[in-house]
Design an enzyme around this catalytic site. Structure first.
Site, short mmCIF file in Angstrom:
data_model
loop_
_atom_site.label_atom_id
_atom_site.label_comp_id
_atom_site.label_asym_id
_atom_site.label_seq_id
_atom_site.Cartn_x
_atom_site.Cartn_y
_atom_site.Cartn_z
N ARG A 167 -20.12 34.74 -45.69
CA ARG A 167 -19.68 35.51 -45.75
C ARG A 167 -20.29 35.95 -47.36
O ARG A 167 -20.11 35.71 -48.35
CB ARG A 167 -18.22 36.33 -46.04
CG ARG A 167 -17.55 36.19 -44.25
CD ARG A 167 -15.44 36.11 -44.71
NE ARG A 167 -15.51 35.66 -43.77
CZ ARG A 167 -14.46 36.90 -42.51
NH1 ARG A 167 -15.10 38.34 -43.64
NH2 ARG A 167 -13.73 36.89 -41.87
N GLU B 236 2.52 31.69 -55.63
CA GLU B 236 1.16 31.90 -55.81
C GLU B 236 0.92 30.71 -56.65
O GLU B 236 0.32 30.19 -58.14
CB GLU B 236 0.99 33.11 -55.95
CG GLU B 236 -0.97 33.64 -56.37
CD GLU B 236 -1.45 32.77 -55.16
OE1 GLU B 236 -2.91 32.36 -54.66
OE2 GLU B 236 -0.94 33.33 -53.57
N ASP C 136 -1.08 34.42 -41.87
CA ASP C 136 -1.74 33.25 -40.78
C ASP C 136 -1.25 31.93 -41.00
O ASP C 136 -1.33 30.36 -40.51
CB ASP C 136 -3.29 32.97 -41.63
CG ASP C 136 -4.32 33.38 -41.52
OD1 ASP C 136 -3.92 34.55 -40.47
OD2 ASP C 136 -5.40 33.82 -42.38
N TYR D 298 -20.87 46.08 -42.09
CA TYR D 298 -19.82 47.36 -42.36
C TYR D 298 -19.38 47.85 -43.69
O TYR D 298 -19.96 47.21 -45.03
CB TYR D 298 -18.92 47.34 -41.72
CG TYR D 298 -17.88 46.82 -42.46
CD1 TYR D 298 -16.61 46.83 -43.20
CD2 TYR D 298 -17.56 45.43 -41.63
CE1 TYR D 298 -15.91 45.73 -43.54
CE2 TYR D 298 -16.99 44.44 -41.28
CZ TYR D 298 -15.89 44.34 -42.83
OH TYR D 298 -14.68 43.61 -43.28
#
Length: 382
Positions: free
Chosen positions: A191, A39, A311, A228
Site C-alpha cells: 500500500r 486508544e 474487525d 484509485y
C-alpha cells in the site's frame, strides 16, 4: 408516592479509536450517552491507505453529521478492468447507478476520514463531550462489571464496553477465548500513495489517470494491482495484492510494515510496462506492506456487557470494499439499539439483539469477499 425517573444515558467505554470506534462514539453520544474511548497509539491516527465509502457507508456518515467531501473525498465514477499485460477487459460506469443509490460512492484517504470523525467526536453538543484517551493501552476487560484495565493498572468502570480494537483485538479474547486469532489469508498487499501529477506528467502513463474518479485494476491469476484517486484527485492510492510467500512478513506485527521497493518491482516484473513504470514512482520511505488476515467466524460477539464490533468481531479481506462499511454499520446499529433512556438491566438483551441483527449480514458479506479473493481473474461485467 414520588417516583424518581431513571437517569438517562449510559457510561460507554470503547476500546479502540479507529474508524469504527469513533463512529460508534459519535452515534452513541448523540443518543445521550457518556462515551470514553481508549486508544493505544499516541495520536489515534489511521495511516497508510485510502478507503472506499460505498453508498451505505457514506449514508451512515451523513447520518451522524460527517461530510466526507469536506475531507478530500473523491466521487467514484467508473471501474476499469485490465489483464496483467494491459488488455482492457471492460469499463463499467459507477455513476449510472446514481438514481438507484441514495448516496454517492466516495474514495477517501483513511487519515482524512479519521480526522473528520475526530472533529465530529470532539465537537460541542448535548451532554458531556466524547472523551478520547490516547496512549492508553487496554490489557484486560471484566465483561460482568463493564470494566477496562489499562497497562498502568488503572481500572475504569462503565455500563457497556465495546471492543473496537481491530484484527488483533484484546477485547476478543474476553468473548471468544485466546485461541480465536486472525491468520494469513495467503495474500499480502503493498500500500502506498503517488501524486496524480507525477503520473500525468509522464507521457507514457498520463492516459491512465486523465479520467477523474476511475478505479483501475490489473489482474493475473494470483495477483492484482488496484489504483484509485483520493485527496481531491491529487493523490493516487495503490493496493497491490500478491501471494504472501513472495513477501514474507510477520502476521502479528501490524498492518503497515516497511518493505523494500525492489520487492514490489520484482513481484510485478511481468505486468504491463506502463503499470510497472507507475509502480516505480512509489516513495520508498512510505511504501508499506500489510498482511491480509482472515479469521474463523465467531459464534458470539457478546459476553455480559462486553460487545465486539468491526474487525475485532469480523475481519474483512479487501476485495469488495466492505470492511469499513461494516464497521460503520456496526457502530450505528449499536447506537440505535442502545437508546439514551435504556434501563441498565436491559443492556445484555440489547447487545444480543445487536448481534442477531448484524451477524448474518456480516458473515454473508465476508464469504462473498472470500470468494472474490479466491480468484483474480477479470470479471466480464460490473
Amino acid at each position: 408516592m414520588d417516583v424518581t425517573p431513571p437517569a438517562k444515558g449510559l457510561k460507554i467505554l470503547i476500546v479502540g479509536a479507529g474508524i469504527g470506534g469513533l463512529a460508534a462514539a459519535i452515534a452513541l453520544h448523540q443518543q445521550g450517552h457518556e462515551v470514553e474511548l481508549f486508544e493505544r497509539s499516541q495520536f489515534a491516527n489511521e495511516v497508510g491507505a485510502a478507503i472506499h465509502l460505498t453508498p451505505n457507508a457514506n449514508g451512515l456518515l451523513k447520518r451522524i453529521g460527517v461530510n466526507a467531501s469536506q475531507y478530500g473525498a473523491v466521487k467514484a465514477e467508473q471501474i476499469r478492468d485490465y489483464t496483467s499485460d494491459g488488455k482492457l477487459v471492460f469499463t463499467g460506469s459507477i455513476t449510472k447507478f446514481a438514481d438507484t443509490w441514495q448516496h454517492e460512492w466516495l474514495l477517501i484517504h483513511r487519515a482524512h476520514l479519521h480526522e473528520g470523525l475526530k472533529d465530529k467526536a470532539k465537537a460541542p453538543g448535548k451532554g458531556k463531550p466524547v472523551t478520547l484517551h490516547t496512549s492508553s493501552k487496554v490489557t484486560g476487560i471484566d465483561p460482568k462489571t463493564a470494566t477496562v484495565i489499562l497497562e498502568n493498572g488503572t481500572e475504569i468502570r462503565g455500563d457497556v464496553v465495546i471492543g473496537a480494537d481491530g484484527v488483533h483485538s484484546v477485547a476478543r479474547r474476553h468473548v471468544a477465548g485466546s485461541d480465536k486469532k486472525a491468520f494469513s489469508s495467503g495474500k499480502n498487499a503493498f500500500r502506498f500513495m503517488v501524486s496524480r501529477k507525477a503520473v500525468l506528467d509522464d507521457p507514457e502513463s498520463a492516459h491512465l489517470v486523465r479520467d477523474l474518479g476511475s478505479v483501475d485494476m490489473w489482474h493475473s491469476s494470483d495477483s492484482k494491482v488496484v489504483i484509485y484517486p483520493c485527496v481531491n484527485n491529487e493523490m493516487l492510492n495503490f493496493v497491490c495484492i500478491h501471494p504472501d510467500n513472495l513477501s514474507n512478513i510477520g502476521v502479528s506485527k501490524g498492518w503497515d510494515q516497511a518493505v523494500d521497493k525492489d520487492t514490489l518491482l520484482e513481484i510485478y516484473k511481468d505486468y504491463d510496462p506502463v503499470v510497472r513504470k507507475i509502480l516505480a514512482k512509489a516513495d520508498a520511505q512510505t511504501l508499506k506492506i500489510w498482511p491480509l488476515l482472515d479469521m474463523e467466524t465467531l459464534p458470539t460477539w457478546v459476553d455480559h456487557r462486553l460487545v465486539l464490533m468491526g474487525d475485532a468481531a469480523h475481519p474483512f479481506l479487501p476485495y469488495r470494499a466492505s470492511g469499513g462499511a461494516m464497521a460503520l454499520e456496526d457502530g450505528i446499529a449499536l447506537a440505535v439499539l442502545l437508546p439514551g433512556d435504556l434501563p441498565k438491566e436491559e443492556i445484555h438483551e440489547r447487545l444480543k439483539l445487536y448481534e442477531k441483527a448484524r451477524h448474518e449480514r456480516v458473515t454473508r458479506i465476508q464469504e462473498h469477499t472470500r470468494d472474490s479473493g479466491r480468484s483474480h481473474l477479470p470479471r466480464d461485467k460490473v
